[in-house]
Design an enzyme around this catalytic site. Structure first.
Site, PDB file in Angstrom:
ATOM      1  CG  HIS A  17      10.071  24.084  41.241  1.00  0.00           C
ATOM      2  ND1 HIS A  17      10.059  23.136  42.230  1.00  0.00           N
ATOM      3  CD2 HIS A  17       9.420  23.518  40.188  1.00  0.00           C
ATOM      4  CE1 HIS A  17       9.411  22.054  41.825  1.00  0.00           C
ATOM      5  NE2 HIS A  17       9.025  22.250  40.578  1.00  0.00           N
ATOM      6  CE  LYS A  41       0.938  15.787  41.213  1.00  0.00           C
ATOM      7  NZ  LYS A  41       2.109  16.527  40.786  1.00  0.00           N
ATOM      8  NE  ARG A  97      11.036  18.549  34.672  1.00  0.00           N
ATOM      9  CZ  ARG A  97      10.245  18.051  35.610  1.00  0.00           C
ATOM     10  NH1 ARG A  97      10.756  17.662  36.752  1.00  0.00           N
ATOM     11  NH2 ARG A  97       8.957  17.920  35.400  1.00  0.00           N
ATOM     12  CB  SER A 135       8.834  17.739  43.352  1.00  0.00           C
ATOM     13  OG  SER A 135       8.923  19.112  43.117  1.00  0.00           O
TER      14      SER A 135
HETATM   15  P1  ADP Z   1       3.202  19.791  38.619  1.00  0.00           P
HETATM   16  O1  ADP Z   1       2.724  19.135  39.872  1.00  0.00           O
HETATM   17  O2  ADP Z   1       2.205  20.719  37.979  1.00  0.00           O
HETATM   18  O3  ADP Z   1       3.885  18.898  37.616  1.00  0.00           O
HETATM   19  P2  ADP Z   1       5.731  20.696  39.634  1.00  0.00           P
HETATM   20  O4  ADP Z   1       5.717  21.312  40.976  1.00  0.00           O
HETATM   21  O5  ADP Z   1       6.331  19.342  39.512  1.00  0.00           O
HETATM   22  O6  ADP Z   1       4.271  20.808  39.112  1.00  0.00           O
HETATM   23  O7  ADP Z   1       6.445  21.650  38.589  1.00  0.00           O
HETATM   24  C1  ADP Z   1       5.912  22.912  38.262  1.00  0.00           C
HETATM   25  C2  ADP Z   1       6.512  23.386  36.959  1.00  0.00           C
HETATM   26  O8  ADP Z   1       7.915  23.489  37.084  1.00  0.00           O
HETATM   27  C3  ADP Z   1       6.254  22.464  35.760  1.00  0.00           C
HETATM   28  O9  ADP Z   1       6.070  23.264  34.609  1.00  0.00           O
HETATM   29  C4  ADP Z   1       7.542  21.686  35.643  1.00  0.00           C
HETATM   30  O10 ADP Z   1       7.781  21.258  34.320  1.00  0.00           O
HETATM   31  C5  ADP Z   1       8.547  22.736  36.064  1.00  0.00           C
HETATM   32  N1  ADP Z   1       9.758  22.124  36.578  1.00  0.00           N
HETATM   33  C6  ADP Z   1       9.871  21.178  37.521  1.00  0.00           C
HETATM   34  N2  ADP Z   1      11.167  20.847  37.727  1.00  0.00           N
HETATM   35  C7  ADP Z   1      11.895  21.619  36.884  1.00  0.00           C
HETATM   36  C8  ADP Z   1      13.300  21.731  36.584  1.00  0.00           C
HETATM   37  N3  ADP Z   1      14.191  20.964  37.191  1.00  0.00           N
HETATM   38  N4  ADP Z   1      13.669  22.628  35.649  1.00  0.00           N
HETATM   39  C9  ADP Z   1      12.743  23.382  35.018  1.00  0.00           C
HETATM   40  N5  ADP Z   1      11.425  23.310  35.234  1.00  0.00           N
HETATM   41  C10 ADP Z   1      10.991  22.440  36.153  1.00  0.00           C
END
Ligand code: ADP
Length: 167
Positions: A17, A41, A97, A135
Site C-alpha cells: 500500500h 468485514k 498484484r 493484508s
Molecule cells: P480492499 O479491502 O478494498 O481489497 P486492501 O486494503 O486490501 O483493500 O487494498 C487496497 C488496494 O491496494 C487494492 O487496490 C489492492 O489491490 C491494493 N493492494 C493491496 N496489496 C497490494 C500490494 N502488495 N501491491 C500493490 N497493491 C496492493
C-alpha cells in the site's frame, strides 16, 4: 488540482500500500488514503481510528516530507464515488498484484464510472518485491506472532507488537 482517492481496508497497511500511495503522489497533486469503515468485514486487526493513526505515522516516517505533505489520511463509509465527490477527487487509485485482482477491480472500476462518469480509476502495478503481500497474509502471520517486519512499515510493526497476548 488533481486529487486522487486511494480507498481500501488497509487492515493493516503493508509496504504494498505504501508503495502505491507514494507512486500515486508522484502523479497527482494530492492523494487521499481513504480507509473504508466496512461493516461487512468482521474482526478487524485494528479499529478504524488506530488504522488512521498508523497509516499517518507510516507515511510521515517512510516518505520524504514533500511527499507526505501531499498525502491525506481519512476514513469514509458508503460509496467511494460519494467520497470522491466530497473530496473533489476525479480519480480513484487502486493497485494490481495479479490477474486474480483484475477481475474484481475491473468490475469495481466499471461500476464506479456508471455511478459517476467523472470519476476514473487509475491502476498501479505492484512492485515486484510487494507482489506477494496482502493484508490478510500479514494478519494471519501477526496473529501467530510471526515476524512481519519485512512486510509492513515500522509504525505498523510496532503497533502489531504492542497488542496484548489475546488475539
Ligand atoms: P480492499 O479491502 O478494498 O481489497 P486492501 O486494503 O486490501 O483493500 O487494498 C487496497 C488496494 O491496494 C487494492 O487496490 C489492492 O489491490 C491494493 N493492494 C493491496 N496489496 C497490494 C500490494 N502488495 N501491491 C500493490 N497493491 C496492493
Amino acid at each position: 488540482m488533481k486529487i486522487a482517492v486511494y480507498p481500501g481496508s488497509f487492515d493493516p497497511m503493508t509496504y504494498g500500500h505504501l508503495d502505491i500511495v507514494a507512486r500515486a503522489a508522484a502523479v497527482f497533486d494530492r492523494v487521499v488514503f481513504a480507509v473504508l469503515v466496512n461493516p461487512r468485514k468482521s474482526a478487524p486487526i485494528f479499529p478504524t481510528d488506530v488504522r488512521l493513526a498508523v497509516i499517518r505515522e507510516a507515511v510521515d516516517e517512510c516518505c520524504p516530507p514533500e511527499v507526505s505533505a501531499r498525502i491525506d489520511v481519512e476514513s469514509f463509509d458508503g460509496l467511494t464515488v460519494d467520497f470522491c465527490r466530497k473530496r473533489g477527487a476525479k480519480f480513484v487509485v487502486r493497485g494490481l498484484r495479479a490477474i486474480s485482482d483484475f477481475e474484481s477491480e475491473l468490475q469495481m472500476a466499471h461500476s464506479n464510472r456508471k455511478l459517476d462518469p467523472e470519476v476514473d480509476t487509475v491502476f498501479f502495478m505492484t512492485s515486484v518485491e510487494n507482489s506477494y503481500l496482502s493484508s490478510s497474509l500479514v494478519k494471519e502471520i501477526a496473529n501467530f506472532r510471526g515476524d512481519v517486519t519485512q512486510m509492513v512499515p515500522p509504525a505498523v510493526a510496532r503497533r502489531l507488537a504492542a497488542r496484548g497476548p489475546s488475539l
